[in-house]
Design a protein around this motif. Structure first.
Motif, PDB file in Angstrom:
ATOM      1  N   PRO A 174       0.817  -1.229   0.000  1.00  0.00           N
ATOM      2  CA  PRO A 174       0.000   0.000   0.000  1.00  0.00           C
ATOM      3  C   PRO A 174       0.845   1.271   0.000  1.00  0.00           C
ATOM      4  O   PRO A 174       0.494   2.261  -0.642  1.00  0.00           O
ATOM      5  N   LEU A 175       1.991   1.241   0.706  1.00  0.00           N
ATOM      6  CA  LEU A 175       2.887   2.391   0.683  1.00  0.00           C
ATOM      7  C   LEU A 175       3.456   2.597  -0.711  1.00  0.00           C
ATOM      8  O   LEU A 175       3.566   3.733  -1.194  1.00  0.00           O
ATOM      9  N   GLY A 176       3.806   1.499  -1.362  1.00  0.00           N
ATOM     10  CA  GLY A 176       4.350   1.591  -2.711  1.00  0.00           C
ATOM     11  C   GLY A 176       3.356   2.175  -3.688  1.00  0.00           C
ATOM     12  O   GLY A 176       3.722   2.937  -4.594  1.00  0.00           O
ATOM     13  N   TYR A 177       2.074   1.848  -3.521  1.00  0.00           N
ATOM     14  CA  TYR A 177       1.039   2.375  -4.408  1.00  0.00           C
ATOM     15  C   TYR A 177       0.904   3.889  -4.281  1.00  0.00           C
ATOM     16  O   TYR A 177       0.382   4.544  -5.179  1.00  0.00           O
ATOM     17  N   SER A 178       1.358   4.424  -3.169  1.00  0.00           N
ATOM     18  CA  SER A 178       1.288   5.870  -2.969  1.00  0.00           C
ATOM     19  C   SER A 178       2.601   6.574  -3.294  1.00  0.00           C
ATOM     20  O   SER A 178       2.596   7.717  -3.749  1.00  0.00           O
ATOM     21  N   PHE A 179       3.736   5.881  -3.079  1.00  0.00           N
ATOM     22  CA  PHE A 179       5.025   6.575  -3.154  1.00  0.00           C
ATOM     23  C   PHE A 179       6.022   5.954  -4.132  1.00  0.00           C
ATOM     24  O   PHE A 179       7.091   6.519  -4.342  1.00  0.00           O
ATOM     25  N   ASN A 180       5.727   4.804  -4.718  1.00  0.00           N
ATOM     26  CA  ASN A 180       6.699   4.137  -5.578  1.00  0.00           C
ATOM     27  C   ASN A 180       6.146   4.007  -6.995  1.00  0.00           C
ATOM     28  O   ASN A 180       5.922   2.911  -7.488  1.00  0.00           O
ATOM     29  N   LEU A 181       5.935   5.146  -7.659  1.00  0.00           N
ATOM     30  CA  LEU A 181       5.327   5.164  -8.979  1.00  0.00           C
ATOM     31  C   LEU A 181       6.411   5.311 -10.043  1.00  0.00           C
ATOM     32  O   LEU A 181       6.598   6.382 -10.639  1.00  0.00           O
ATOM     33  N   ASP A 182       7.146   4.232 -10.292  1.00  0.00           N
ATOM     34  CA  ASP A 182       8.308   4.296 -11.184  1.00  0.00           C
ATOM     35  C   ASP A 182       7.929   4.750 -12.590  1.00  0.00           C
ATOM     36  O   ASP A 182       8.585   5.616 -13.176  1.00  0.00           O
ATOM     37  N   GLY A 183       6.889   4.138 -13.159  1.00  0.00           N
ATOM     38  CA  GLY A 183       6.486   4.482 -14.520  1.00  0.00           C
ATOM     39  C   GLY A 183       6.025   5.916 -14.632  1.00  0.00           C
ATOM     40  O   GLY A 183       6.347   6.616 -15.612  1.00  0.00           O
ATOM     41  N   SER A 184       5.270   6.382 -13.649  1.00  0.00           N
ATOM     42  CA  SER A 184       4.777   7.765 -13.677  1.00  0.00           C
ATOM     43  C   SER A 184       5.925   8.767 -13.577  1.00  0.00           C
ATOM     44  O   SER A 184       5.905   9.814 -14.233  1.00  0.00           O
ATOM     45  N   MET A 185       6.929   8.443 -12.769  1.00  0.00           N
ATOM     46  CA  MET A 185       8.064   9.362 -12.610  1.00  0.00           C
ATOM     47  C   MET A 185       8.832   9.499 -13.914  1.00  0.00           C
ATOM     48  O   MET A 185       9.201  10.604 -14.330  1.00  0.00           O
ATOM     49  N   MET A 186       9.097   8.362 -14.586  1.00  0.00           N
ATOM     50  CA  MET A 186       9.810   8.421 -15.859  1.00  0.00           C
ATOM     51  C   MET A 186       9.001   9.186 -16.902  1.00  0.00           C
ATOM     52  O   MET A 186       9.532   9.978 -17.679  1.00  0.00           O
ATOM     53  N   TYR A 187       7.699   8.950 -16.900  1.00  0.00           N
ATOM     54  CA  TYR A 187       6.785   9.641 -17.821  1.00  0.00           C
ATOM     55  C   TYR A 187       6.861  11.150 -17.628  1.00  0.00           C
ATOM     56  O   TYR A 187       6.951  11.909 -18.606  1.00  0.00           O
ATOM     57  N   GLN A 188       6.820  11.598 -16.401  1.00  0.00           N
ATOM     58  CA  GLN A 188       6.789  13.036 -16.121  1.00  0.00           C
ATOM     59  C   GLN A 188       8.054  13.733 -16.600  1.00  0.00           C
ATOM     60  O   GLN A 188       7.994  14.784 -17.259  1.00  0.00           O
ATOM     61  N   SER A 189       9.221  13.185 -16.292  1.00  0.00           N
ATOM     62  CA  SER A 189      10.467  13.833 -16.706  1.00  0.00           C
ATOM     63  C   SER A 189      10.633  13.786 -18.225  1.00  0.00           C
ATOM     64  O   SER A 189      11.106  14.754 -18.843  1.00  0.00           O
ATOM     65  N   PHE A 190      10.243  12.686 -18.851  1.00  0.00           N
ATOM     66  CA  PHE A 190      10.352  12.555 -20.305  1.00  0.00           C
ATOM     67  C   PHE A 190       9.452  13.573 -21.009  1.00  0.00           C
ATOM     68  O   PHE A 190       9.867  14.249 -21.953  1.00  0.00           O
ATOM     69  N   ILE A 191       8.209  13.698 -20.542  1.00  0.00           N
ATOM     70  CA  ILE A 191       7.257  14.611 -21.184  1.00  0.00           C
ATOM     71  C   ILE A 191       7.631  16.070 -20.940  1.00  0.00           C
ATOM     72  O   ILE A 191       7.431  16.927 -21.817  1.00  0.00           O
ATOM     73  N   VAL A 192       8.177  16.381 -19.774  1.00  0.00           N
ATOM     74  CA  VAL A 192       8.633  17.751 -19.514  1.00  0.00           C
ATOM     75  C   VAL A 192       9.680  18.153 -20.541  1.00  0.00           C
ATOM     76  O   VAL A 192       9.638  19.260 -21.117  1.00  0.00           O
ATOM     77  N   MET A 193      10.627  17.272 -20.799  1.00  0.00           N
ATOM     78  CA  MET A 193      11.663  17.574 -21.779  1.00  0.00           C
ATOM     79  C   MET A 193      11.085  17.634 -23.197  1.00  0.00           C
ATOM     80  O   MET A 193      11.502  18.461 -24.010  1.00  0.00           O
ATOM     81  N   PHE A 194      10.122  16.768 -23.488  1.00  0.00           N
ATOM     82  CA  PHE A 194       9.461  16.786 -24.791  1.00  0.00           C
ATOM     83  C   PHE A 194       8.788  18.134 -25.039  1.00  0.00           C
ATOM     84  O   PHE A 194       8.910  18.721 -26.121  1.00  0.00           O
ATOM     85  N   ILE A 195       8.091  18.642 -24.029  1.00  0.00           N
ATOM     86  CA  ILE A 195       7.400  19.934 -24.164  1.00  0.00           C
ATOM     87  C   ILE A 195       8.415  21.070 -24.332  1.00  0.00           C
ATOM     88  O   ILE A 195       8.236  21.961 -25.166  1.00  0.00           O
ATOM     89  N   ALA A 196       9.496  21.034 -23.553  1.00  0.00           N
ATOM     90  CA  ALA A 196      10.526  22.073 -23.666  1.00  0.00           C
ATOM     91  C   ALA A 196      11.130  22.089 -25.069  1.00  0.00           C
ATOM     92  O   ALA A 196      11.336  23.162 -25.669  1.00  0.00           O
ATOM     93  N   GLN A 197      11.417  20.917 -25.607  1.00  0.00           N
ATOM     94  CA  GLN A 197      11.987  20.830 -26.954  1.00  0.00           C
ATOM     95  C   GLN A 197      10.990  21.286 -28.014  1.00  0.00           C
ATOM     96  O   GLN A 197      11.367  21.927 -28.999  1.00  0.00           O
ATOM     97  N   ALA A 198       9.715  20.949 -27.821  1.00  0.00           N
ATOM     98  CA  ALA A 198       8.686  21.339 -28.791  1.00  0.00           C
ATOM     99  C   ALA A 198       8.560  22.855 -28.891  1.00  0.00           C
ATOM    100  O   ALA A 198       8.284  23.400 -29.969  1.00  0.00           O
ATOM    101  N   TYR A 199       8.788  23.564 -27.773  1.00  0.00           N
ATOM    102  CA  TYR A 199       8.684  25.028 -27.758  1.00  0.00           C
ATOM    103  C   TYR A 199      10.059  25.706 -27.872  1.00  0.00           C
ATOM    104  O   TYR A 199      10.176  26.910 -27.650  1.00  0.00           O
ATOM    105  N   ASN A 200      11.084  24.897 -28.180  1.00  0.00           N
ATOM    106  CA  ASN A 200      12.448  25.435 -28.348  1.00  0.00           C
ATOM    107  C   ASN A 200      12.921  26.193 -27.112  1.00  0.00           C
ATOM    108  O   ASN A 200      13.564  27.254 -27.210  1.00  0.00           O
TER     109      ASN A 200
END
Length: 421
Positions: A297-323
Motif C-alpha cells: 500500500p505504501l508503494g502504491y502511494s510513493f513508488n510510482l516508477d512508470g509515472s516518474m519516468m513519464y513526467q520527466s520525459f514529457i517535460v523535456m518533450f514539451i521544452a523541446q517542442a517550444y524550443n
C-alpha cells in the motif's frame, strides 16, 4: 489453471478490442464514435467500481494485521526504512532515465511551437494539488469517510495507528486481528468473483479508446511513443536486475505470478484494478505476508516508477517542442521538483497529468504543452501504470524476502513458499 485461462482471456480481449475499435473508428464520425465509446466505457466503469469496492476493506485488513504482527518485535521501523530507501532510489532512477532519454532522442525537436500568452484549459483539476492541502489530506477525519471515498493513503495512515495499538494491547487484541485476517480471506474470494468480468472490461476499455482516437494516435506520435516505451523497457530491466540481485533465480517465479495483475494494469490503465491480484500474487510467490501487506500500500502511494519516468520525459518533450533551452542545472531542478510534487498525487484523478499541469509553471514551461500529448496519453498511461505495478511488486517481494527478523518464522515462510511453487 484458472489463472492461465484468465491471462489468455485478457490477451484475446485486448486483441479483439483493438480490432473492433479500429473498425468502429473507420465507420463512425467523431460524434458517433464518442457516443459508442461512452457505452463501451460503461462496462469498464462497472468493473473498476467493483474493484474499488474491494480495495478499501482489503487494504485495511491486510495492513492492520501486518503492522500488528510487526510492531511487537520492532521490525516495522526497519521494514519502513528499507521501503522508503528503495522508493527514493527508484524514483531518482526513474526520473533520471526520462531525462537522459529525452536528451538523447530529442523527441520534441522540430515541432517549433510558439509560446502563447493565452490561458489554456487542459481540463485537469490542478486546484486539487498543493502541498498544504496534501499534508492535511493525508490524515483522515474519519476512517469511514476514507474508506467510502477509497482514499488509500488515509487508510494507510489509520491502519498504521490501529495496527500499532493492536500490537500494544497484545493478547486482548488478537480477536480483532483474527477477524481482520478472515476479512482479508473473504475479500480475496470476492476479488476472484470480480475477475470474471476482467476480460470483458479489458475488451471494452481498449475498444473505446481506439474507437475515439483510432490507431492514428499511435502512428502520429509513433516516434515519441516508441522512445517512451524504450525507456520503460530500460526501467524494467533495471528493476529486474535489482530484483535478481536480491531474489536470485526466483525472480522468474515472481514474473510468473505477477503476469496477471500486470496485464490487468496495462489494459485498464488502473493500478487499483491490479491491487488485489498483486497482493495475492506476492502471497503465492512466498513473500513475507506481514511485510507485503505493509509495503505494497505504501508503494502504491510513493513508488510510482512508470509515472516518474513519464513526467520527466514529457517535460523535456514539451521544452523541446517550444524550443526552450533546458540547461543542466535547470534539469536538476526539474528532477527535484518532480520528485517532491509527485508524492502528493495519491488518489488524485489522472495523477501524472495533474503533476505535469501543476509542475510546468514552476519550471517555466507552458501548460499548453499538455495538449500535445492528451490524444496519445491513453497509450502512455497503459505503459506507466503497468510499470508502477511491476515496480511495486518487485520492491515488495524484495523487502518481504529480507524483512523478516524471526529466523523460525523465516523458515516457516520458506517452507510455505516452496509448497506454493
Amino acid at each position: 489453471m484458472k489463472s492461465r485461462l484468465l491471462v489468455k482471456a485478457i490477451v484475446i480481449a485486448m486483441i479483439s478490442g483493438v480490432v473492433l475499435g479500429g473498425m468502429l473508428h473507420s465507420q463512425l464520425d467523431t460524434a458517433a464514435a464518442k457516443e459508442v465509446a461512452g457505452y463501451l466505457n460503461l462496462i469498464t466503469d462497472v468493473f473498476l467500481r467493483l474493484i474499488k469496492m474491494v480495495i478499501a476493506p482489503l487494504v485495511l485488513a491486510t495492513l492492520v494485521t501486518g503492522v500488528a504482527s510487526m510492531s511487537g518485535n520492532g521490525s516495522m521501523g526497519r521494514v519502513g526504512f528499507k521501503a522508503i530507501t528503495w522508493f527514493m532510489i527508484a524514483s531518482l532512477v526513474s526520473l533520471s532515465i526520462g531525462l537522459l532519454l529525452a536528451n538523447f532522442f530529442q523527441p520534441g525537436t522540430g515541432l517549433n511551437l510558439a509560446v502563447s500568452g493565452d490561458a489554456v484549459n487542459s481540463g485537469l483539476n490542478t486546484s486539487a494539488f498543493s502541498l498544504p492541502l496534501f499534508l492535511t489530506h493525508v490524515f483522515p477525519r474519519s476512517i469511514i469517510e476514507a474508506m467510502g471515498s477509497n482514499e488509500v493513503l488515509q487508510i494507510v495512515v489509520f491502519s498504521l495507528f490501529f495496527g500499532s495499538a493492536l500490537a500494544f494491547v497484545k493478547g486482548k487484541g488478537q480477536f480483532i486481528v483474527d477477524i481482520l485476517e478472515e476479512l482479508a480471506n473473504v475479500m480475496f474470494r470476492v476479488t476472484d468473483y470480480v475477475m470474471y468480468v476482467a476480460p470483458l472490461a479489458v475488451f471494452a476499455a481498449i475498444a473505446a479508446t481506439i474507437t475515439v482516437h483510432g490507431l492514428d494516435m499511435v502512428v502520429t506520435f509513433g516516434k515519441m511513443v516508441g522512445q517512451y516505451f524504450l525507456g520503460l523497457a530500460l526501467l524494467w530491466t533495471l528493476i529486474t536486475l535489482a530484483g535478481y540481485l536480491a531474489l536470485g533465480p526466483r525472480i522468474k517465479d515472481l514474473f510468473k505470478h505477477l503476469r496477471e495483475p500486470l496485464l490487468i494494469a496495462f489494459s485498464t490503465a488502473s493500478s487499483e484494478a491490479a491491487y488485489p491480484k498483486t497482493i495475492a500474487a506476492l502471497d503465492t510467490f512466498g513473500a513475507n505476508k506481514r511485510v507485503s501487506s505493509f509495503v505494497l500500500p505504501l508503494g502504491y502511494s510513493f513508488n510510482l516508477d512508470g509515472s516518474m519516468m513519464y513526467q520527466s520525459f514529457i517535460v523535456m518533450f514539451i521544452a523541446q517542442a517550444y524550443n526552450i533551452e533546458m540547461t543542466f542545472s535547470h534539469q536538476i531542478m526539474v528532477l527535484l521538483t518532480l520528485l517532491v510534487i509527485s508524492k502528493g498525487t495519491a488518489g488524485v484523478a489522472r495523477g501524472s497529468l495533474v503533476v505535469l499541469a501543476a509542475g510546468l509553471p514552476m519550471i517555466g514551461l507552458p501548460e499548453a504543452g499538455l495538449l500535445l500529448i492528451l490524444a496519445v496519453d491513453p497509450v502512455l498511461d497503459m505503459g506507466r501504470t503497468a510499470t508502477n505495478v511491476f515496480g511495486c511488486g518487485v520492491a515488495t517481494a524484495v523487502i518481504g524476502r529480507h524483512g523478516n527478523e524471526d529466523p523460525i518464522e523465516t523458515a516457516n515462510d520458506t517452507e510455505k513458499s516452496l509448497q506454493a511453487v
